[in-house]
Design an enzyme around this catalytic site. Structure first.
Site, PDB file in Angstrom:
ATOM      1  N   THR A  74       1.815   7.224   0.039  1.00  0.00           N
ATOM      2  CA  THR A  74       0.893   6.116  -0.236  1.00  0.00           C
ATOM      3  C   THR A  74       0.880   5.749  -1.713  1.00  0.00           C
ATOM      4  OG1 THR A  74      -1.414   5.413   0.024  1.00  0.00           O
ATOM      5  CG2 THR A  74      -1.054   7.663  -0.664  1.00  0.00           C
ATOM      6  N   SER A 112       0.804  -1.218   0.000  1.00  0.00           N
ATOM      7  CA  SER A 112       0.000   0.000   0.000  1.00  0.00           C
ATOM      8  C   SER A 112       0.839   1.271   0.000  1.00  0.00           C
ATOM      9  CB  SER A 112      -0.927   0.005   1.222  1.00  0.00           C
ATOM     10  OG  SER A 112      -0.175  -0.148   2.406  1.00  0.00           O
ATOM     11  N   ARG A 170      -7.141   9.123  -9.633  1.00  0.00           N
ATOM     12  CA  ARG A 170      -7.735   9.376  -8.324  1.00  0.00           C
ATOM     13  C   ARG A 170      -6.668   9.861  -7.340  1.00  0.00           C
ATOM     14  NH1 ARG A 170      -6.854   7.238  -2.823  1.00  0.00           N
ATOM     15  NH2 ARG A 170      -8.778   7.609  -1.668  1.00  0.00           N
ATOM     16  N   THR A 173      -5.014   8.382   8.037  1.00  0.00           N
ATOM     17  CA  THR A 173      -5.001   7.204   7.174  1.00  0.00           C
ATOM     18  C   THR A 173      -6.430   6.732   6.996  1.00  0.00           C
ATOM     19  OG1 THR A 173      -4.036   4.989   6.855  1.00  0.00           O
ATOM     20  CG2 THR A 173      -4.725   5.569   9.086  1.00  0.00           C
ATOM     21  N   GLY A 174      -6.664   5.937   5.941  1.00  0.00           N
ATOM     22  CA  GLY A 174      -8.010   5.430   5.705  1.00  0.00           C
ATOM     23  C   GLY A 174      -8.622   5.982   4.435  1.00  0.00           C
ATOM     24  N   HIS A 175      -9.932   6.104   4.430  1.00  0.00           N
ATOM     25  CA  HIS A 175     -10.639   6.626   3.258  1.00  0.00           C
ATOM     26  C   HIS A 175     -10.303   8.104   3.056  1.00  0.00           C
ATOM     27  CE1 HIS A 175     -13.340   3.112   2.801  1.00  0.00           C
ATOM     28  NE2 HIS A 175     -13.620   3.633   1.631  1.00  0.00           N
ATOM     29  N   GLY A 176      -9.476   8.365   2.069  1.00  0.00           N
ATOM     30  CA  GLY A 176      -9.031   9.740   1.836  1.00  0.00           C
ATOM     31  C   GLY A 176     -10.152  10.704   1.537  1.00  0.00           C
ATOM     32  N   ASP A 204      -6.303  11.828   0.230  1.00  0.00           N
ATOM     33  CA  ASP A 204      -5.908  12.904   1.141  1.00  0.00           C
ATOM     34  C   ASP A 204      -4.401  13.003   1.338  1.00  0.00           C
ATOM     35  OD1 ASP A 204      -6.161  10.340   2.548  1.00  0.00           O
ATOM     36  OD2 ASP A 204      -5.600  11.466   4.328  1.00  0.00           O
ATOM     37  N   THR A 263      -1.570   3.914   3.797  1.00  0.00           N
ATOM     38  CA  THR A 263      -0.770   5.119   3.988  1.00  0.00           C
ATOM     39  C   THR A 263       0.187   4.923   5.138  1.00  0.00           C
ATOM     40  OG1 THR A 263      -2.689   6.473   3.360  1.00  0.00           O
ATOM     41  CG2 THR A 263      -0.913   7.607   4.490  1.00  0.00           C
TER      42      THR A 263
END
Length: 332
Positions: A206, A86, A216, A239-242, A219, A188
């Site tokens: 990331t 990742s 795409r 971190t996570g869903h940007g 963040d 990330t």
């Protein structure tokens, strides 16, 4: 004679009282001093690969190095790891089979650099730093970022390793884009640090969501979303869903909350609550998203919070390097 004895007794008691008062004052001064002592240097990073990243950063911090150098060196560890799917080299590709990388960096003077949708370069964080230090801009994207990197001597490489390519070809059989929380979202490494001089810096890098649409951007390369540093207040990374982090300018929000008196823990919790509120307003399922924040203030205090369980982060300070499970909102 009685008056003399009374005077001596009174004087002695007064001396004892004065001594006790002075001793109490000294104890209070030591206690206050201990409470106000800043814990530095210190470095925090997201996920379990943060342990190795922290070790690299600590080599710089323990030798009185600059936080900026530490965070760059730290995140380069997972960037160069072909087994880390990742971040950087070995990262999962987009739906077209292209490995595109995002990164940003920020120092104690609010200098910033960022690259987005960068291909063929193993260390996007170093390209982001070059953007910060060698151009009049703060962000370069796509082919422009690649051409700049090559002009600065970065080596062009194939970043799609065999295992990632195999997974991508398997995915093509259904082409179903449904990121799995804490797996696809384990996307990330964000790192924030304070050096012995009390200065803060941060880095975030990331390969983004696996099998995303080409182009795409999440963040991670956006200052104020995936990373923010204010050397007077503190620093945060996400971190996570940007998309959810961008929606609330997440890391800038965390730092501003600390500015207004929140502890790092309280600030992370409030930012996550903001995401939860907006997710519910949009009639989206919370179980489908994960966002985690980590934060550090100028006192060396840290905190973290996430939407649901499974996110952890690494902390390295004078007492060693350790992994901590972040507290979370969604309990079932």
């Amino acid at each position: 004679m009685a008056n003399r004895r009374k005077f001596i007794k009174t004087a002695a008691l007064g001396s004892v009282a004065f001594a006790l008062s002075s001793f109490k004052t000294k104890i209070e001064e030591v206690t206050v001093s201990s409470l106000n002592k800043v814990k530095k240097p210190i470095v925090l990073s997201t996920w379990n690969f943060g342990l190795q990243a922290n070790e690299a950063a600590w080599e710089i911090l323990k030798n009185n190095g600059r936080a900026l150098d530490a965070v760059e060196a730290g995140v380069k560890i997972p960037e160069a790891d072909p087994n880390e799917r990742s971040v950087g080299y070995g990262g999962r590709p987009d739906r077209d089979g292209r490995v595109t990388l995002d990164a940003c960096i920020m120092d104690e003077y609010a200098n910033i650099g960022s690259v987005a949708c960068l291909e063929h370069i193993k260390h996007p964080i170093s390209v982001a730093r070059a953007v910060m230090e060698k151009t009049p801009h703060v962000m370069l994207a796509g082919d422009g970022a690649l051409q700049f990197a090559l002009s600065q001597g970065f080596k062009k490489e194939n970043l799609l390793v065999e295992e990632s390519e195999k997974e991508w070809k398997e995915w093509l059989k259904t082409s179903q884009y449904k990121p799995i929380v804490n797996i696809e979202n384990h996307d990330t490494i964000g790192m924030i640090a304070m050096d012995v001089h009390g200065n803060l810096s941060g880095a975030c890098t990331t390969s983004g969501m696996a099998y995303k649409m080409y182009g795409r951007i999440g963040d991670s390369p956006i200052i104020g979303a995936g990373l923010f540093v204010d050397n007077e207040i503190g620093a945060a990374t996400a971190t996570g869903h940007g998309e959810e982090v961008i929606r609330i300018a997440g890391c800038h929000l965390v730092v501003e909350l600390m500015r207004h008196g929140r502890t790092p823990q309280q600030a992370c919790e409030e930012a996550v609550q903001r995401i939860i509120k907006l997710t519910k307003l949009r009639n989206k399922n919370l179980k489908d998203i994960q966002v985690g924040f980590i934060a550090l203030n100028k006192k060396g205090q840290s905190g973290s919070y996430c939407v649901q369980g499974g996110f952890n982060y690494a902390v390295h300070d004078g007492s060693g390097n350790r992994l901590i499970d972040a507290p979370f909102y969604l309990k079932s």
